[in-house]
Design an enzyme around this catalytic site. Structure first.
Site, PDB file in Angstrom:
ATOM      1  N   SER A  88      23.050  35.081  27.956  1.00 49.45           N
ATOM      2  CA  SER A  88      23.011  33.949  28.585  1.00 49.45           C
ATOM      3  C   SER A  88      23.259  32.633  27.613  1.00 49.45           C
ATOM      4  O   SER A  88      23.345  33.062  26.261  1.00 49.45           O
ATOM      5  CB  SER A  88      21.632  33.596  29.464  1.00 49.45           C
ATOM      6  OG  SER A  88      20.773  33.350  28.236  1.00 49.45           O
ATOM      7  N   LYS A  89      23.434  31.673  28.088  1.00 46.51           N
ATOM      8  CA  LYS A  89      23.733  30.341  27.114  1.00 46.51           C
ATOM      9  C   LYS A  89      22.587  30.255  25.918  1.00 46.51           C
ATOM     10  O   LYS A  89      22.874  29.980  24.808  1.00 46.51           O
ATOM     11  CB  LYS A  89      23.881  29.035  27.762  1.00 46.51           C
ATOM     12  CG  LYS A  89      25.204  28.965  28.413  1.00 46.51           C
ATOM     13  CD  LYS A  89      25.379  27.505  28.849  1.00 46.51           C
ATOM     14  CE  LYS A  89      26.919  27.336  29.161  1.00 46.51           C
ATOM     15  NZ  LYS A  89      27.383  25.933  29.238  1.00 46.51           N
ATOM     16  N   ARG A  90      21.474  30.660  26.275  1.00 49.18           N
ATOM     17  CA  ARG A  90      20.339  30.524  25.261  1.00 49.18           C
ATOM     18  C   ARG A  90      20.214  31.425  24.137  1.00 49.18           C
ATOM     19  O   ARG A  90      19.913  31.301  22.929  1.00 49.18           O
ATOM     20  CB  ARG A  90      19.042  30.729  25.831  1.00 49.18           C
ATOM     21  CG  ARG A  90      18.667  32.260  26.298  1.00 49.18           C
ATOM     22  CD  ARG A  90      17.334  32.328  27.001  1.00 49.18           C
ATOM     23  NE  ARG A  90      16.890  33.656  27.607  1.00 49.18           N
ATOM     24  CZ  ARG A  90      16.442  34.473  26.813  1.00 49.18           C
ATOM     25  NH1 ARG A  90      16.183  34.508  25.584  1.00 49.18           N
ATOM     26  NH2 ARG A  90      16.318  35.802  27.391  1.00 49.18           N
TER      27      ARG A  90
END
Length: 464
Positions: free
Chosen positions: A238-240
């Site tokens: 994910s973006k994290r």
């Protein structure tokens, strides 16, 4: 041998991210390796979330990566008549039936089964009603009696599902729209797809799809379910984890060669080789070399791949991708030879094209803006006489020989009682506007005497 045909079927409900791009890449490489076709198809039946801007974005990302499709793009939203035709064929043959159960009734039965610890499934109460098509009625597949559901995965070998895995599932909703499971089978069948390479999160979809193929009386494609890409912590990417859309990587200064190379190495390998051109990947790609362990995304490693390709590619190729970052500088004023010589000087020192553009801006400006902190620290009254002497000596200096330049600088500094570093840094600030740049004598050689003289004159005027 039958022509190999693969497909990449994104949903245009968002931009293309790393996981989807890797799936597209593997399908592209497999098709190209076998001299087959690669199809692009948009699964846009989710009318609320599907947007044209995402279609454009996905197409742009694939083109930037060099994953050019041979057929398409096709859109499921424009193929409803085809789905209706095959659905009605199954209905006419008694292989599908209409169901009048409402959404509320189905939800209530599902809840009741769950409360009793049972697996939620449709109980088949409309199976023998012989209902005609009508308002509010969905079309369900009449799942045949099976001893098992089995297929041979090209990566995982035989995968077996128990016969009770699949109940009578819907292929046309009550509004006439096709479900994912039905549309994807009809698309793959009518487009002649021979190999489906997709994420292993789709394994659970395969039993229903195999049943549709069986009822249609056609052989299914071969399946290869590749492991998902995970973040460094083992969770779904994910973006994290630092992952962004493909076009965001482009806009951050990544090269398509680096992104393709890194994506290919996420779960696939060829001996000890680390770096591959797209042509090499096409030549060497083989599903047997796909690792069944989930790949983990490492942003630092991807950045290192980018640095490698910036150093490796020829300057003309780099310049092609760098131009968008140099738009403010009207670079059409400069020769390609001049621009390529600039790039050669900074390639070993940057990791992205964005960094490169920031590092070379002083070469492209008519007048540099000197950072205030650098000016205060290095353009001092003590250094002014030495800069003036350098300016007077300019004509006799040999800019082509960096060693001679260094010797001249050292002699000038020693005669003034200053360290070479102090003198050189003051000249660097005068020429580039900052304290960090490529080697000073390299900078002087590239700028040429005229620009060096002009910038020294302006710097001297700044000193009071």
């Amino acid at each position: 041998m039958k022509e190999v045909i693969t497909r990449f079927p994104p949903s245009p409900t968002g931009h293309l991210h790393l996981g989807g791009a890797r799936t597209a890449l593997f399908n592209f490489l497999f098709a190209r390796h076998h001299k087959g076709k690669f199809i692009l198809r948009f699964e846009d039946t989710d009318r609320e979330r599907s947007k044209d801007e995402y279609v454009d974005s996905i197409r742009e990302a694939l083109e930037w990566l060099g994953l050019n499709w041979d057929e398409g793009p096709f859109f499921q939203s424009k193929r409803f008549e085809i789905y209706q035709e095959y659905a009605q064929k199954l209905y006419a043959e008694g292989k599908a039936y209409y169901c009048e159960c409402t959404k509320e009734e189905l939800e209530a039965r599902k809840k009741s089964l769950l409360e009793r610890g049972l697996k939620p499934r449709y109980d088949g109460r409309c199976r023998e009603k012989n209902l005609p098509q009508g308002p509010g009625r969905a079309l369900r597949i009449k799942v045949p009696d099976l001893s098992e559901i089995v297929f041979e995965d090209l990566l995982r070998g035989k995968i077996l599902f128990p016969p009770d895995e699949v109940d009578d599932f819907i292929i046309l909703r009550s509004d006439g729209s096709p479900t994912y499971q039905f549309a994807v089978v009809i698309d793959d069948f009518t487009m002649g797809v021979t190999h489906i390479i997709r994420g292993d999160d789709h394994i659970s979809n395969t039993p229903k799809q195999l049943i549709i193929y069986q009822l249609l009386g056609v052989s299914p494609p071969q399946f290869a379910h590749i492991p998902m890409v995970l973040g460094s912590d083992g969770a779904r990417l994910s973006k994290r984890h630092g992952a962004r859309s493909i076009l965001e990587y482009r806009d951050e200064g990544y090269l398509p060669q680096a992104v393709v190379n890194y994506l290919a190495r996420l779960g696939w390998g060829y001996g000890d080789q680390e770096y591959f051109t797209l042509e090499e990947l096409i030549e060497k790609f083989d599903l047997s070399r796909v690792n069944l362990s989930p790949a983990r995304f490492d942003p630092d490693k991807m950045l290192a791949f980018n640095a490698f390709w910036i150093k490796t590619l020829d300057n003309g190729e780099i310049l092609k991708h760098l131009r968008s970052f140099l738009f403010p500088y009207s670079i059409e004023r400069f020769s390609e030879d001049y621009l390529c010589r600039i790039l050669e000087s900074v390639k070993p020192r940057v990791k992205t094209l964005k960094e490169m553009a920031e590092m070379i801006d002083f070469y492209l400006l008519d007048e540099v803006k000197v950072e205030e902190s650098a000016r205060n620290k290095f353009l001092t009254p003590q250094i002014k006489p030495l800069l003036e002497t350098l300016l007077l000596d300019m004509e006799r200096l040999n800019f082509e020989d960096e060693k001679i330049l260094e010797r001249e600088f050292r002699n000038l500094a020693e005669a003034s009682g200053l360290k070479l570093k102090e003198f050189a840094q003051a000249v660097r600030v005068a020429l580039t506007g900052r304290t960090v740049s490529p080697p000073l004598f390299e900078v002087m050689k590239l700028l040429g005497k005229e620009k060096v003289k002009n910038r020294l004159e302006k710097a001297i005027k700044m000193i009071f």
